[in-house]
Design a protein around this motif. Sequence first.
Motif, PDB file in Angstrom:
ATOM      1  N   PRO A  76      62.827  39.612  42.002  1.00 40.40           N
ATOM      2  CA  PRO A  76      61.527  40.225  41.718  1.00 40.40           C
ATOM      3  C   PRO A  76      61.593  41.751  41.589  1.00 40.40           C
ATOM      4  O   PRO A  76      60.556  42.400  41.541  1.00 40.40           O
ATOM      5  N   ARG A  77      62.797  42.329  41.529  1.00 36.53           N
ATOM      6  CA  ARG A  77      62.930  43.792  41.522  1.00 36.53           C
ATOM      7  C   ARG A  77      62.912  44.309  40.080  1.00 36.53           C
ATOM      8  O   ARG A  77      63.892  44.835  39.567  1.00 36.53           O
ATOM      9  N   SER A  78      61.749  44.099  39.452  1.00 35.95           N
ATOM     10  CA  SER A  78      61.565  44.563  38.075  1.00 35.95           C
ATOM     11  C   SER A  78      60.105  44.948  37.886  1.00 35.95           C
ATOM     12  O   SER A  78      59.267  44.716  38.757  1.00 35.95           O
ATOM     13  N   TYR A  79      59.797  45.494  36.728  1.00 37.48           N
ATOM     14  CA  TYR A  79      58.426  45.951  36.462  1.00 37.48           C
ATOM     15  C   TYR A  79      57.436  44.798  36.537  1.00 37.48           C
ATOM     16  O   TYR A  79      56.337  44.942  37.079  1.00 37.48           O
ATOM     17  N   THR A  80      57.808  43.644  35.998  1.00 35.01           N
ATOM     18  CA  THR A  80      56.899  42.503  35.974  1.00 35.01           C
ATOM     19  C   THR A  80      57.100  41.542  37.136  1.00 35.01           C
ATOM     20  O   THR A  80      56.371  40.559  37.256  1.00 35.01           O
ATOM     21  N   ARG A  81      58.103  41.792  37.973  1.00 30.71           N
ATOM     22  CA  ARG A  81      58.545  40.866  39.022  1.00 30.71           C
ATOM     23  C   ARG A  81      59.111  39.565  38.450  1.00 30.71           C
ATOM     24  O   ARG A  81      59.184  38.556  39.134  1.00 30.71           O
ATOM     25  N   ARG A 119      51.412  40.889  33.435  1.00 35.50           N
ATOM     26  CA  ARG A 119      52.287  40.065  34.285  1.00 35.50           C
ATOM     27  C   ARG A 119      52.584  40.770  35.604  1.00 35.50           C
ATOM     28  O   ARG A 119      52.660  40.128  36.660  1.00 35.50           O
ATOM     29  N   ALA A 120      52.767  42.077  35.553  1.00 28.83           N
ATOM     30  CA  ALA A 120      52.985  42.831  36.792  1.00 28.83           C
ATOM     31  C   ALA A 120      51.795  42.668  37.727  1.00 28.83           C
ATOM     32  O   ALA A 120      51.950  42.534  38.949  1.00 28.83           O
ATOM     33  N   HIS A 121      50.588  42.653  37.150  1.00 28.79           N
ATOM     34  CA  HIS A 121      49.384  42.464  37.968  1.00 28.79           C
ATOM     35  C   HIS A 121      49.295  41.036  38.498  1.00 28.79           C
ATOM     36  O   HIS A 121      49.081  40.823  39.697  1.00 28.79           O
ATOM     37  N   LEU A 122      49.469  40.059  37.612  1.00 24.80           N
ATOM     38  CA  LEU A 122      49.345  38.659  38.036  1.00 24.80           C
ATOM     39  C   LEU A 122      50.407  38.277  39.051  1.00 24.80           C
ATOM     40  O   LEU A 122      50.188  37.406  39.898  1.00 24.80           O
ATOM     41  N   ASN A 123      51.558  38.945  38.998  1.00 25.48           N
ATOM     42  CA  ASN A 123      52.637  38.669  39.950  1.00 25.48           C
ATOM     43  C   ASN A 123      52.565  39.532  41.204  1.00 25.48           C
ATOM     44  O   ASN A 123      53.484  39.516  42.029  1.00 25.48           O
ATOM     45  N   GLY A 124      51.486  40.301  41.344  1.00 22.64           N
ATOM     46  CA  GLY A 124      51.242  41.018  42.590  1.00 22.64           C
ATOM     47  C   GLY A 124      51.910  42.367  42.727  1.00 22.64           C
ATOM     48  O   GLY A 124      51.884  42.959  43.811  1.00 22.64           O
ATOM     49  N   ARG A 440      39.578  37.776  40.155  1.00 24.25           N
ATOM     50  CA  ARG A 440      39.973  37.909  38.755  1.00 24.25           C
ATOM     51  C   ARG A 440      38.903  37.351  37.834  1.00 24.25           C
ATOM     52  O   ARG A 440      38.511  36.182  37.951  1.00 24.25           O
ATOM     53  N   ILE A 441      38.464  38.183  36.909  1.00 25.64           N
ATOM     54  CA  ILE A 441      37.502  37.771  35.895  1.00 25.64           C
ATOM     55  C   ILE A 441      38.188  37.965  34.544  1.00 25.64           C
ATOM     56  O   ILE A 441      38.584  39.077  34.183  1.00 25.64           O
ATOM     57  N   ASP A 442      38.331  36.868  33.809  1.00 26.98           N
ATOM     58  CA  ASP A 442      39.109  36.907  32.570  1.00 26.98           C
ATOM     59  C   ASP A 442      38.591  37.942  31.588  1.00 26.98           C
ATOM     60  O   ASP A 442      39.367  38.626  30.918  1.00 26.98           O
ATOM     61  N   GLU A 443      37.267  38.076  31.495  1.00 29.25           N
ATOM     62  CA  GLU A 443      36.689  39.032  30.550  1.00 29.25           C
ATOM     63  C   GLU A 443      37.107  40.459  30.893  1.00 29.25           C
ATOM     64  O   GLU A 443      37.415  41.267  30.019  1.00 29.25           O
ATOM     65  N   VAL A 444      37.129  40.773  32.182  1.00 30.75           N
ATOM     66  CA  VAL A 444      37.548  42.105  32.627  1.00 30.75           C
ATOM     67  C   VAL A 444      39.023  42.330  32.303  1.00 30.75           C
ATOM     68  O   VAL A 444      39.412  43.391  31.801  1.00 30.75           O
ATOM     69  N   LEU A 445      39.859  41.322  32.570  1.00 28.60           N
ATOM     70  CA  LEU A 445      41.290  41.447  32.280  1.00 28.60           C
ATOM     71  C   LEU A 445      41.527  41.660  30.792  1.00 28.60           C
ATOM     72  O   LEU A 445      42.341  42.499  30.393  1.00 28.60           O
ATOM     73  N   ARG A 446      40.827  40.907  29.949  1.00 31.94           N
ATOM     74  CA  ARG A 446      41.002  41.061  28.498  1.00 31.94           C
ATOM     75  C   ARG A 446      40.606  42.453  28.054  1.00 31.94           C
ATOM     76  O   ARG A 446      41.265  43.069  27.208  1.00 31.94           O
ATOM     77  N   ASP A 447      39.522  42.965  28.618  1.00 28.83           N
ATOM     78  CA  ASP A 447      39.054  44.301  28.224  1.00 28.83           C
ATOM     79  C   ASP A 447      40.049  45.376  28.637  1.00 28.83           C
ATOM     80  O   ASP A 447      40.358  46.283  27.864  1.00 28.83           O
ATOM     81  N   ILE A 448      40.576  45.275  29.848  1.00 29.85           N
ATOM     82  CA  ILE A 448      41.487  46.306  30.361  1.00 29.85           C
ATOM     83  C   ILE A 448      42.825  46.267  29.635  1.00 29.85           C
ATOM     84  O   ILE A 448      43.291  47.272  29.093  1.00 29.85           O
TER      85      ILE A 448
END
Length: 456
Positions: A76-81, A119-124, A440-448
């Motif tokens: 997990p030692r990467s930008y996206t884990r 992916r970095a966000h979803l993987n914590g 997590r709200i999908d609409e917010v994630l898509r916008d960001i």
Amino acid sequence: MLEDTIIAVSTPPGPGGLGVVRLSGRAALTIARRIFRLREKVERPFPVRRAVFGEIIEEKNGLPLDEAFLTYFKAPRSYTREDVVELSCHGSPAVLEEIVRLGTGAGARPAQPGEFTLRAHLNGRLDILQAEAVDDFIRAASLAQARVSFRQLSGSLSRRIGRIRKRLVRLAARLEAAIEFSEDGLRTAPGGLVRSLETLIADIRDLVSGYELGRALGEGLTVAITGRTNVGKSTLFNALLQRDRAIVTPYPGTTRDYLRERIVVDDLVFNLVDMAGLGRPAHPVEKMGIARGERIARDADGLLVVLDASRNGTAEDERLLRRYRTRKKVVVLNKTDLPISLDRGRIAGLAGGAPLIEVSALKGGNVAGLKKELFRVLAPSRPGATEVLLHARQRDILEDIRQSLERAAGLLRQGRHEEMCAEEVRQALGLVGILTGEVRIDEVLRDIFGRFCVGK
């Protein structure tokens, strides 16, 4: 979506000395090695976090396409884990596009905008606040914005919000205990709860107060350049930009639409808008330009009101100054390379306390002084310890949290039952989760993440 291995060019579009293609996913190294041939011996298993030299090859015929370095970052030692591979080669757009094509042919999928950071966000690895800071840092128009973004990428805003969340959790626990065990005499004194809420409200107000500076650093402050025709607005626009952007002629009505460009003054971004001059329009298009310019001036953060210092003031000049008397502005006395005829004292009386700056836009005289005055008049205050918010989304959610807590405090002052107050606190906690991405709200994630470039 996370099961796919994605690929994209991670360096900016256009030719350059170096280019980087990035892969992320379980099959990143397997796919990369199908299109990369080593030129040096490496130990087994494949070395991690060490660049190895080789060449990009076309899988069908094995012919080399370019020399390259491959760097492998093991999960997990990467930008996206996830497993990540970066291929560094020459920055030819055609070569980089071909590497992506070869990678997709070997099993990868083209990445969507912002998908690596998603992916970095979803993987914590990053919360939403840090993810937003990644894009802010990449797009920073000034060094000050870059510094703010880097601090937030490192977690400064997340830690501040985390402290607020902990205090809310403690407050909710006290309220829940009072509700659950009210018959056992565990009810909490309303005064103490109100004081805790007031402290939280003050902290959130302090955070929200940093948005105006953040907006100025990120989006920039809009400055409308207004005045009569032929007072030198377009010449001043060009002088502030230090290049010929607007067409300048001696004929009235040359500028019929508006032009918008950015300048940076003392690390603050200003969006300058050059507009049609005010007066009697000689053409329907000019009339439309004047109306559009008046709307821009009405909504702008500040104004440069330009007067011709070589001529006597006119009724139109005075109407303009009266119209914008209460607005943030700098009054520019232009054409001071010619003999001055304007009554400076009368103009000062109409300017509503705004500074008067003498310049010669044509000769470049005192343009630097005008920039300093523009910064002094329009720059938001720079609070010492306050975190700077760069996004309206962050400000709006914090305002909603504040309102929930103010309602809770109001209910306690009125002597209402703790259950009503607890509901407001629970609502505030949910909003904190939306702010950081814990909820997590999908609409917010898509916008960001839709605002991100492909490859980041």
